[in-house]
Design an enzyme around this catalytic site. Structure first.
Site, PDB file in Angstrom:
ATOM      1  CG  HIS A 294      -2.622  -6.943  10.893  1.00 53.04           C
ATOM      2  ND1 HIS A 294      -3.331  -7.395   9.798  1.00 53.04           N
ATOM      3  CD2 HIS A 294      -3.292  -5.852  11.355  1.00 53.04           C
ATOM      4  CE1 HIS A 294      -4.382  -6.611   9.609  1.00 53.04           C
ATOM      5  NE2 HIS A 294      -4.385  -5.680  10.540  1.00 53.04           N
TER       6      HIS A 294
ATOM      7  CG  ASP B 115       2.933  -5.739   8.598  1.00 51.68           C
ATOM      8  OD1 ASP B 115       2.928  -4.560   8.174  1.00 51.68           O
ATOM      9  OD2 ASP B 115       1.951  -6.254   9.169  1.00 51.68           O
TER      10      ASP B 115
ATOM     11  CD  GLN C  27       0.203   0.191  13.072  1.00 51.62           C
ATOM     12  OE1 GLN C  27       0.442   1.323  13.502  1.00 51.62           O
ATOM     13  NE2 GLN C  27      -0.997  -0.156  12.627  1.00 51.62           N
TER      14      GLN C  27
ATOM     15  CE  LYS D 179      -2.340   0.338   9.252  1.00 51.35           C
ATOM     16  NZ  LYS D 179      -3.634   0.515   9.924  1.00 51.35           N
TER      17      LYS D 179
ATOM     18  CB  CYS E 298      -6.547  -7.229  12.286  1.00 49.81           C
ATOM     19  SG  CYS E 298      -7.941  -6.424  11.488  1.00 49.81           S
TER      20      CYS E 298
END
Length: 412
Positions: free
Chosen positions: A129, A206, A209, A232, A370
């Protein structure tokens, strides 16, 4: 993972009813919300927790000795404790932030900027991302370091052999997505971090997700930094956290200066608070983080393993049905995927497709997500993305497929 494990199978219809927004209509059609990778919907208990904070407990944290101040501080710090339990880490190693972007910038400016120098390399992957690309570009411009990129296999998974071959002695930091927001690929981050650690490479994961879809035990991953966002995973926007190894937090200078992150201020100099508070300058999003703590409790009440199984079942159904739509191409078929499917339909631009699906009540995202470099690697300007959550249903998948077929006929 030190979270409560439910003993009964979840009642998914009852759980879906916990989400008020899912009952609405769009353009006169029942809403089919397939955009949870963009932001997750919020259960009523989260909405009510934010409302209750403002109605009954609203005060600043860690400042006032009155009852409201104590209640606000207890609730805010309670979220830190709940997140720590959820992730199997120590609460004092969790910095509460506005989300993953802030967390990754904190690592970039507070850890990397003072350490990187000309000749050093930041290793990234093709699926990152922008939030795990742009901060490193800015730091490399200031330090003289460079970026190296690991490519993907044709199915959208990481080419691990190629990745490890790029882990040369000049690589000082590896930034990697736990789960791709475009392809849904679940990366074997524990294995990757283990290989990086053998080579003395600091790892930044990261997790934006990952946390909505699966149980995450940071201690077992073995990374140096792990960043994630709250909105999220059923929490409010403007929330999230950074976990870091204690030795890094103690060695890092503050990213922002101001109130709350200090022990003592004199014009001759300042003594900073111990981590994590050293990195939490100013008044935080207190109500939002109270809501995030409630969201984590809600997810734990269902059970992350149950959520992963439910979403795996939905993903299998969605993929099977999409494969039957003539002219539709799915991008990314890694062996292990989260419930995220990027796709194209022959003869249709992604934005046109998403606009027409919206008229059928179906919310999917279109664009580059993104992830400009990944789009370039895939050779497409944009995709549509259907991303599911545990509150979606098999009936919604059928409605989505029917809408897809109708839109494809319209486009021609």
């Amino acid at each position: 993972m030190k979270t409560e494990t439910p003993t009964l199978a979840p009642d998914w219809d009852r759980i879906r009813a916990d989400f008020p927004l899912l009952a609405r209509e769009v353009h006169g059609k029942p809403l089919v919300y397939f955009d949870s990778a963009n932001t997750g919907q919020k259960p009523a208990v989260v909405i009510e927790a934010v409302d209750a904070f403002y109605r009954r407990h609203n005060a600043n944290v860690s400042r006032a000795v009155h009852a409201l101040g104590a209640e606000a501080t207890e609730a805010y710090e309670g979220t830190r404790a709940r997140l720590a339990q959820h992730l199997n880490v120590a609460r004092e190693d969790l910095v509460l932030t506005s989300g993953t972007t802030f967390a990754l910038n904190l690592v970039a400016y507070s850890w990397a900027l003072p350490r990187l120098q000309p000749g050093d390399v930041v290793l990234l992957t093709r699926m990152e991302h922008h939030a795990n690309i742009v901060p490193w570009q800015l730091i490399c411009e200031r330090t003289g370091a460079t970026i190296r990129v690991a490519d993907l296999a044709p199915d959208g998974s990481l080419d691990l052999d190629a990745l490890y071959a790029l882990m040369a002695p000049d690589v000082k930091l590896l930034g990697i997505a736990h789960v791709s927001n475009v392809l849904g690929t679940v990366n074997p981050v524990a294995e990757i971090c283990r290989e990086a650690r053998k080579r003395g490479i600091v790892t930044v994961v990261d997790g934006s997700q990952a946390l909505p879809h699966m149980a995450v035990d940071i201690a077992s991953i073995g990374c140096d930094f792990y960043a994630f966002t709250g909105h999220k995973m059923c929490g409010p926007t403007g929330t999230g956290a950074l976990w870091a190894r204690r030795e890094h937090l103690l060695a890092m200078p503050p990213f922002l200066g101001g109130g709350e992150m200090i022990k003592e201020v004199r014009y001759e100099g300042t003594v900073f608070a111990e981590p994590p508070h050293r990195f939490e300058a100013g008044t935080p999003n207190i109500a939002g983080h109270v809501g995030l703590g409630t969201a984590v409790g809600y997810l734990d009440g269902i059970g992350m393993d149950a959520i992963a199984a439910r979403e795996g079942d939905l993903l299998a159904h969605l993929t099977e049905e999409m494969d039957r739509v003539e002219g539709l191409r799915i991008l990314g078929r890694a062996p292990r995927k989260a419930a995220v499917v990027s796709f194209l339909v022959e003869g249709a631009h992604a934005h046109d497709l998403a606009t027409l699906l919206d008229l059928e009540g179906v919310a999917v995202r279109s664009g580059h997500h993104c992830a400009h470099p990944l789009m370039a690697f895939l050779g497409v300007p944009a995709t549509c993305r259907a991303s599911l959550a545990f509150y979606n249903t098999h009936a919604e998948i059928e409605a989505f497929i029917a809408a897809l077929r109708k839109v494809r006929r319209l486009l021609g």
